[in-house]
Scaffold this active site. Sequence first.
Site, PDB file in Angstrom:
ATOM      1  CG  HIS A  11      59.000  36.297 -45.740  1.00  0.00           C
ATOM      2  ND1 HIS A  11      57.896  36.979 -45.271  1.00  0.00           N
ATOM      3  CD2 HIS A  11      59.429  37.009 -46.816  1.00  0.00           C
ATOM      4  CE1 HIS A  11      57.676  38.041 -46.038  1.00  0.00           C
ATOM      5  NE2 HIS A  11      58.607  38.079 -46.971  1.00  0.00           N
ATOM      6  CD  GLU A  35      55.204  33.534 -44.447  1.00  0.00           C
ATOM      7  OE1 GLU A  35      54.315  33.058 -43.717  1.00  0.00           O
ATOM      8  OE2 GLU A  35      55.992  34.426 -44.072  1.00  0.00           O
ATOM      9  CG  HIS A  63      53.168  39.121 -37.672  1.00  0.00           C
ATOM     10  ND1 HIS A  63      54.154  39.082 -38.636  1.00  0.00           N
ATOM     11  CD2 HIS A  63      53.508  40.143 -36.857  1.00  0.00           C
ATOM     12  CE1 HIS A  63      55.027  40.052 -38.430  1.00  0.00           C
ATOM     13  NE2 HIS A  63      54.655  40.708 -37.348  1.00  0.00           N
TER      14      HIS A  63
END
Length: 253
Positions: free
Chosen positions: A47, A78, A199
Site C-alpha cells: 500500500h 492498494e 485488517h
Amino acid sequence: MNHPRTALSVNLNKVALVRNTRHLGIPSVTRAATLCLQAGAQGITVHPRPDARHIRADDVHELSALVKAWPGAEYNIEGNPFHNLMDFVRALRPHQCTFVPDSEGQFTSDHGWDLARDAERVRPLIAEARALGVRVSLFMDADAAAMPLARAVGADRVELYTEPYAAAHGGPDQAVQIARFAAAAQAALDAGLGVNAGHDLNQANLADFLRAVPGVQEVSIGHALISDALEQGYERTVQAYLRAIASAASAQS
C-alpha cells in the site's frame, strides 16, 4: 488465479517502515517477499502512500518484477485511486488493485467506500483498471446493502474491512460481528462479487473468521504477520497462517 483455499497475501508495508528508519537498505522488502513466497504465501500486497512513509515507488516496481518470477503468485497494490494508485496500475498492471478511500495523511485504513456518494467518481477508474487487465477490489465495510452497489460500479471483488471483527474477537460482541461479516460476504457473492478480507486479522482470529464467513478468496495480512515474523521468522510465521487457513477449510469440508 484460483487457489483451492483462501489465498494468503502478505502485506510488506511494515518491513519497509522499519527499513526507512535508517539508510542501510535493511530489512530488505524484496528479501522479505522472497522468503514469504518460498514459505507458501500465494501473494504479496503493498500500500504505497503518497508520503512514502513505508513502501516507496521503487519497492512497488521491484516487487512487481519479483512476483513475475513466481508462477501462480499474485501481486496486489492498494491505495486511493485519486492519489497515486492509478500511476502504478497503468505502469505495472498488477494482478489486482484494491481501491481504498484513505486520506493522504491517514494513519491506517479505517473505513470502506461510501458508494452512495463516490460511485460516479470511482466508476471510470474501475473501468480503466479492468480494461488494463487488472482485477479491481473495493475496500468496503461489512454492510450487506452496499454489496450490490459495489457490483454496479464495476468492481470484481470487495475487501471486507475486518478491524471491527478483530476488535470484538473473544468478547461478547464476537457473534454479532461474525453475523455482520457473514451477511456482507453472502450479499457480495449473491451480487456476483469475489470476497477478500483484511485488517487486523491474526493467528488467533483468522480461522474463526474463515469458518464463519463464506467464500473468502484472499486475506491480506500485514501488521500481525510481520510482528509475528520478528519473533518466529518468515517461514514459520507464514506456515502458521497457512495452517490456520487450512484448519478453517477442513472444518467447512
